[in-house]
Write a protein that holds these residues in place. Sequence first.
Motif: not given
Ligand code: MG
Length: 368
Positions: A82-84, A154-157
Amino acid sequence: MVILTSVAKFAPILNQKKATKSRSPTTTNPDNIQPKKNHDLTDAPKPHNLYNRTNELATLKQWILVENSPIVTITGLSGIGKTTLARQLVEEIKDNFQGVIWRNHSKFTTLKSLQTNLIEFLSQEQKTKYSSILDYLRSRSFPGGETHRCLIILDDFQETLTTGEFVTTYIPEYKNYGKLIKEIAHSPHNSCLLLLSWEKPTEIANLETENCHCHTLQLQGLGKSATELLKLKKLTDEDKWLELINLYSGNPLWLNIIASTIQDLFNGRVSQFLSYSSLFLGDLEPILHEHYRRLSESEKLIMLWLANQDFGGNICNKPPEFSGNNVFLGAIQSLRKRGLIKKNVSKEGSVFTLEPVIKQYVKNQSNS
Ligand SMILES: [Mg+2]
Ligand SMILES: Nc1ncnc2c1ncn2[C@@H]1O[C@H](COP(=O)(O)OP(=O)(O)OP(=O)(O)O)[C@@H](O)[C@H]1O
């Protein structure tokens, strides 16, 4: 997944009038002000070499740039990418936004501290000061003025959601998040909130059923192109790579970890590793535990039930531990929001299964 080849060349689309289906902003910008770009990617990771995410990038660009979606969510298990993916997306679309900010929920223990930080960012270069994120987003909506748009990642929700119960509620420190999400979805503005999460928040699921252009991309494994990862890890027995990829669901983090194990213990020989009858998890156990510890007791019962079925569990044959339907169906629904169970539709009804790695993890848990 819909393949949207037409948005591959998305930049020209942005210079045209917005697609008729997109949301339209409300206030006017008579002076046609073109403010300076303000991009804060200090909390974002560095862009990473990306395999096989062309369709996903096209879909996300369609939603964000063409449909002007107010909230887009990328969900998926830890390590799926997801982050990548979001980082690469931001790299490719950031010039369409005047403001871009990337923040991680794990750094902010309350909604208030996150809001304060975002407001600090949004208030730069703006003469009028407001007390809410929404007011800033609204004040930036000028017709035809894409340059005034903001992209907030917004990451790691999942850090804002409670553990030990179904995916419905926020931890007390984030209790008003659902209200904020609904307001952002319904208010007139042309900015976008991009949420990255293990679990799909209930508000998002509900908003998608309304006509407000909110979308979720449930990220899947890399499929065949994960062979590139295995090549880099210098594994051998190429004819066995697809089997390995399927067993580890094409999850790039899981594959990287297991490929290192294969290199370390089997000198890279995939066939030897696969000759063992049960799947080896090794360093994946603590990662899977992070997902498992979030489950309610009834969800754990369903996971155990599914782990012991050879061909999956049919929704019409609930396990005897569940006397009523409410808890059983609620638990299934919650596990779906967590992306921990897969649904197949058969003549007999919906059949739920677990990915091999998750199945093995649950079995290990019940034997320990
Ligand atoms: Mg991530
Ligand atoms: N498309 C891809 N191609 C190559 N490597 C990838 C890809 N996606 C992810 N990876 C690699 O897999 C690892 C996990 O990716 P990432 O951190 O993006 O996962 P995530 O879904 O954000 O996980 P988490 O939910 O734990 O934050 C990283 O090391 C990343 O470099």
